[in-house]
Design a protein around this motif. Structure first.
Motif, short mmCIF file in Angstrom:
data_model
loop_
_atom_site.label_atom_id
_atom_site.label_comp_id
_atom_site.label_asym_id
_atom_site.label_seq_id
_atom_site.Cartn_x
_atom_site.Cartn_y
_atom_site.Cartn_z
N THR A 234 11.71 -41.91 -4.81
CA THR A 234 12.33 -43.23 -4.81
C THR A 234 12.75 -43.59 -3.39
O THR A 234 12.86 -42.71 -2.53
CB THR A 234 13.58 -43.25 -5.71
N PRO A 235 13.01 -44.87 -3.10
CA PRO A 235 13.46 -45.25 -1.76
C PRO A 235 14.73 -44.53 -1.33
O PRO A 235 14.88 -44.15 -0.16
CB PRO A 235 13.69 -46.76 -1.89
N GLN A 236 15.67 -44.32 -2.27
CA GLN A 236 16.92 -43.65 -1.93
C GLN A 236 16.67 -42.21 -1.48
O GLN A 236 17.27 -41.73 -0.51
CB GLN A 236 17.88 -43.66 -3.13
N VAL A 237 15.78 -41.51 -2.19
CA VAL A 237 15.46 -40.13 -1.83
C VAL A 237 14.75 -40.10 -0.48
O VAL A 237 15.05 -39.28 0.40
CB VAL A 237 14.62 -39.46 -2.93
N ARG A 238 13.80 -40.98 -0.28
CA ARG A 238 13.06 -41.01 0.99
C ARG A 238 14.01 -41.31 2.16
O ARG A 238 13.89 -40.71 3.23
CB ARG A 238 11.95 -42.06 0.91
N GLU A 239 14.92 -42.24 1.96
CA GLU A 239 15.86 -42.57 3.04
C GLU A 239 16.76 -41.38 3.37
O GLU A 239 17.06 -41.12 4.53
CB GLU A 239 16.70 -43.78 2.63
N ASN A 240 17.18 -40.64 2.34
CA ASN A 240 18.02 -39.47 2.57
C ASN A 240 17.27 -38.39 3.35
O ASN A 240 17.79 -37.80 4.30
CB ASN A 240 18.51 -38.92 1.23
N LEU A 241 16.02 -38.14 2.97
CA LEU A 241 15.21 -37.15 3.67
C LEU A 241 14.91 -37.60 5.10
O LEU A 241 14.93 -36.78 6.03
CB LEU A 241 13.91 -36.89 2.90
N ALA A 242 14.64 -38.88 5.29
CA ALA A 242 14.40 -39.39 6.64
C ALA A 242 15.63 -39.22 7.52
O ALA A 242 15.52 -38.90 8.71
CB ALA A 242 13.98 -40.86 6.58
N ARG A 243 16.79 -39.46 6.94
CA ARG A 243 18.04 -39.27 7.68
C ARG A 243 18.17 -37.82 8.14
O ARG A 243 18.62 -37.54 9.25
CB ARG A 243 19.21 -39.66 6.79
N TYR A 244 17.74 -36.90 7.30
CA TYR A 244 17.78 -35.48 7.67
C TYR A 244 16.92 -35.23 8.91
O TYR A 244 17.35 -34.53 9.85
CB TYR A 244 17.28 -34.63 6.50
N TYR A 245 15.72 -35.78 8.92
CA TYR A 245 14.84 -35.59 10.07
C TYR A 245 15.44 -36.21 11.34
O TYR A 245 15.32 -35.65 12.44
CB TYR A 245 13.47 -36.18 9.78
N GLN A 396 29.03 -32.04 -3.50
CA GLN A 396 27.59 -32.27 -3.49
C GLN A 396 27.22 -33.60 -4.13
O GLN A 396 26.18 -34.19 -3.80
CB GLN A 396 26.86 -31.12 -4.18
N ASN A 397 28.05 -34.09 -5.01
CA ASN A 397 27.75 -35.36 -5.69
C ASN A 397 27.78 -36.56 -4.74
O ASN A 397 27.41 -37.66 -5.14
CB ASN A 397 28.71 -35.58 -6.86
N ASN A 398 28.21 -36.36 -3.50
CA ASN A 398 28.12 -37.42 -2.49
C ASN A 398 26.71 -37.57 -1.94
O ASN A 398 26.41 -38.55 -1.26
CB ASN A 398 29.09 -37.14 -1.34
N SER A 399 25.85 -36.61 -2.19
CA SER A 399 24.49 -36.64 -1.68
C SER A 399 23.67 -37.72 -2.36
O SER A 399 23.64 -37.80 -3.60
CB SER A 399 23.82 -35.28 -1.90
N PRO A 400 22.98 -38.58 -1.59
CA PRO A 400 22.14 -39.61 -2.22
C PRO A 400 21.08 -39.04 -3.15
O PRO A 400 20.78 -39.64 -4.18
CB PRO A 400 21.51 -40.32 -1.01
N VAL A 401 20.50 -37.89 -2.79
CA VAL A 401 19.48 -37.28 -3.66
C VAL A 401 20.11 -36.90 -4.99
O VAL A 401 19.56 -37.17 -6.07
CB VAL A 401 18.83 -36.07 -2.98
N MET A 402 21.28 -36.26 -4.92
CA MET A 402 21.94 -35.86 -6.17
C MET A 402 22.37 -37.08 -6.98
O MET A 402 22.20 -37.12 -8.22
CB MET A 402 23.14 -34.98 -5.87
N LYS A 403 22.88 -38.10 -6.32
CA LYS A 403 23.27 -39.33 -7.03
C LYS A 403 22.07 -39.93 -7.76
O LYS A 403 22.16 -40.36 -8.91
CB LYS A 403 23.84 -40.34 -6.05
N GLN A 404 20.93 -39.96 -7.07
CA GLN A 404 19.73 -40.55 -7.66
C GLN A 404 19.26 -39.73 -8.85
O GLN A 404 18.90 -40.28 -9.91
CB GLN A 404 18.62 -40.61 -6.60
N MET A 405 19.27 -38.40 -8.73
CA MET A 405 18.82 -37.56 -9.83
C MET A 405 19.73 -37.70 -11.04
O MET A 405 19.25 -37.79 -12.18
CB MET A 405 18.74 -36.10 -9.36
N ARG A 406 21.03 -37.74 -10.81
CA ARG A 406 21.95 -37.85 -11.93
C ARG A 406 21.86 -39.24 -12.59
O ARG A 406 21.95 -39.35 -13.83
CB ARG A 406 23.39 -37.57 -11.47
#
Length: 565
Positions: A234-245, A396-406
């Motif tokens: 999803t866009p939220q997951v991609r944005e979170n991973l891009a932020r990591y890079y 951990q629930n502050n993580s965008p990836v975790m928020k999206q999955m939940r």
């Protein structure tokens, strides 16, 4: 028929090192003489360097270090979270042996119905390796983070603070410097638009992340991100991973400046640089787990004379191997209690068959896992199958990836691959064939064709547990009651002095206490006491056992000291 039993020492060596292939030292050059050692630690990061094959990483400085050093492509932490991992790294001993396995001891009781903060009390003979380097004559310096679970004994470091600068270290001693970079920590990827009200963590990370972003370049297009199969695309997951890079790219710039300073310095002419991370990615289903996404870390070792430049090693390395390897670089003896092997440099040991890892209480959630990994298989044993593999953890629930999955889980739109980590009961056993399933998705533990492999790894895990001991098998409250009787931190008994052949000798009645001495009673830094020393006038000392409060200072006038018995 009598059963032959190996002597305990031999059994421990076989299990902890899991040795099978004798290795000879490949370098033709003589070992560096008491080199300066720089251990660079990046937080929360899997092998995401360009030099380790990640096509999206912007890491030119780290890649340049890898080009003139050795890349280790199979290095694993002993836990997928920082405090237990750091306690094992700093001692060379698995956290379950020391009672440092819960994350964290200092937050015990937070969001729970019981418990209170404490510092673990490891077995008395276990020491942090920088203290052993100090006894060997090194100046030991740490910048920023400790987090070892047994407090911050004053004997571990000559200097440890946010402002500690290796360039200011005295030049009459070889240097060991641990330099920590926190900018890839999971919290740096938490969104800056998080609502602060009612979120105790956001009060810290929102303003900090906004400041961190000011004037910074953006390197990564979310459209280019490769989304692992256990995340929704999803866009939220991609944005979170891009932020990591992007955070990694910024960290690479800082590391480049550090390496340039080292290489330009006098110390850099006789140096070893080790670069690694404290565990895998700070993301859901990575950090806090025993999958490779949480345990596998990139590691580079580079020498000032460029020996071994361009070498790639794929032998299994555990974080408990770092302490003996660095002690060996310094020419120091390796204590018998250390559970690792020398994996690089002179006296390099045999290759491992396995690495081991564990996960226990994670913040407010009690769970318990063990893992064993060979080159091709991973077995995870789950002692708490009544709980989901990904529990709800406030931080951990502050993580965008975790928020999206939940959110998608609640909507019923999360894929079965992703949803399995939230389900109960969870599998008691997981087995993965890594060559064909590197993301550890297809659990083979219940397939008949793999029962032999499962039994082999399970038996090897049992052997490891029997040798290391497993304090996680004891309820945490019960363990703490033994470490801190009555819920109070024990206090180290003050040292006493006597004269041994005219030299000052210090001892403490607290078993295993470390002692520091100084010329002034309120010294800013205390010398590590390793052997009797010559002094004049009045000398001062204090002691600390790891996990205890330090003792009062003892002052001793030489003219009044008696001869040691």
């Amino acid at each position: 028929m009598k059963r032959f039993v190996l002597p305990a020492v031999i059994l421990m060596m076989l299990i902890l090192c899991s040795c099978s292939k004798p290795q000879s030292v490949t370098q033709s050059e003589a070992p560096l003489e008491r080199p300066n050692i720089f251990l660079i630690r990046i937080e929360d990061l899997s092998p995401k360097f360009g030099s380790f094959g990640d096509p999206l990483a912007h890491t030119p400085n780290i890649d340049a270090l890898a080009a003139r050093g050795t890349k280790f492509t199979n290095v694993f932490t002993t836990a997928g979270v920082c405090s237990p991992s750091r306690s094992a790294l700093i001692t060379g001993v698995h956290q379950q042996t020391m009672g440092t396995m819960q994350m964290r001891t200092s937050s015990f009781g937070a969001n729970m119905l019981y418990g209170a903060p404490y510092e673990a009390v490891p077995p008395s003979h276990i020491k942090a390796f920088p203290e052993l380097l100090r006894a060997r004559g090194y100046y030991a310096l740490n910048n920023v983070k400790t987090d070892y679970q047994f407090g911050n004994p004053f004997t571990v470091w000559d200097e440890s603070s946010k402002t500690a600068d290796w360039k200011n270290a005295p030049t009459d001693k070889p240097l060991f410097a641990m330099l920590n970079f926190i900018q890839t920590h999971e919290s740096f990827a938490f969104p800056t638009d998080t609502v602060i009200e009612g979120n105790r963590y956001a009060k810290h990370f929102v303003p900090r992340n906004k400041k961190f972003d000011e004037g910074k370049s953006v390197f990564t297009d979310p459209a280019d991100v490769i989304v692992p199969p256990y995340y929704p695309d999803t866009p939220q997951v991609r944005e979170n991973l891009a932020r990591y890079y992007d955070n990694l790219a910024r960290t690479d710039e800082m590391i480049g400046a550090l390496i340039a300073d080292i290489e330009a310095s006098e110390r850099g002419k006789n140096a070893v640089i080790i670069l690694t991370t404290d565990h895998g990615d700070g993301l859901a289903r990575a950090k806090r787990t025993l999958y490779d996404s949480g345990l596998k870390v990139p590691t580079i070792i580079a020498y000032s004379d460029n020996r071994g430049a361009g070498t790639v090693r794929d032998d299994l390395v555990s974080f408990v191997d770092i302490a003996p390897t660095l002690l060996n670089f310094a020419g120091a003896n390796i204590p018998d209690y250390i559970q690792g092997r020398i994996f690089e440099g002179p006296n390099r040991g045999a290759e491992r068959d396995y690495i081991y890892a564990a996960a226990d209480r994670l913040d407010e959630r009690e769970q318990r896992f063990k893992a064993i990994r060979s080159h091709d298989f991973k077995y995870i044993r789950n002692y708490t199958p009544d709980k989901p593999r990904l529990p709800s953890i406030e931080y951990q629930n502050n993580s965008p990836v975790m928020k999206q999955m939940r959110a998608m889980l609640g909507e019923g739109t999360l894929s079965p691959v992703s949803a399995q980590y939230f389900q109960t009961p969870s599998p008691e056993a997981e087995l993965y064939k890594l060559s064909s399933d590197p993301h550890e998705i297809d659990n083979l533990a219940y397939q008949q064709a793999y029962q032999g492999q499962l039994e082999t790894l399970s038996a090897a895990m049992d052997d490891w547990i029997s040798v290391t001991g497993d304090m996680s098998a004891v309820p945490e409250l019960e363990m703490v009651a033994k470490m801190w009787p009555g819920g109070k931190q024990p206090v180290t008994k003050p040292p006493t002095a006597c004269l041994a052949n005219g030299n000052v000798q210090w001892t403490s009645k607290s078993d295993g206490a470390s002692i520091g001495f100084a010329n002034t009673q309120n010294a800013a830094a205390w010398n590590i006491y390793a052997r009797p020393y010559t002094a004049a006038g009045i000398t001062h000392a204090k002691a600390v056992r790891y996990g205890y409060a330090e003792s009062e200072v003892t002052s001793a006038a030489l003219s009044e000291l008696k001869t040691c018995p």
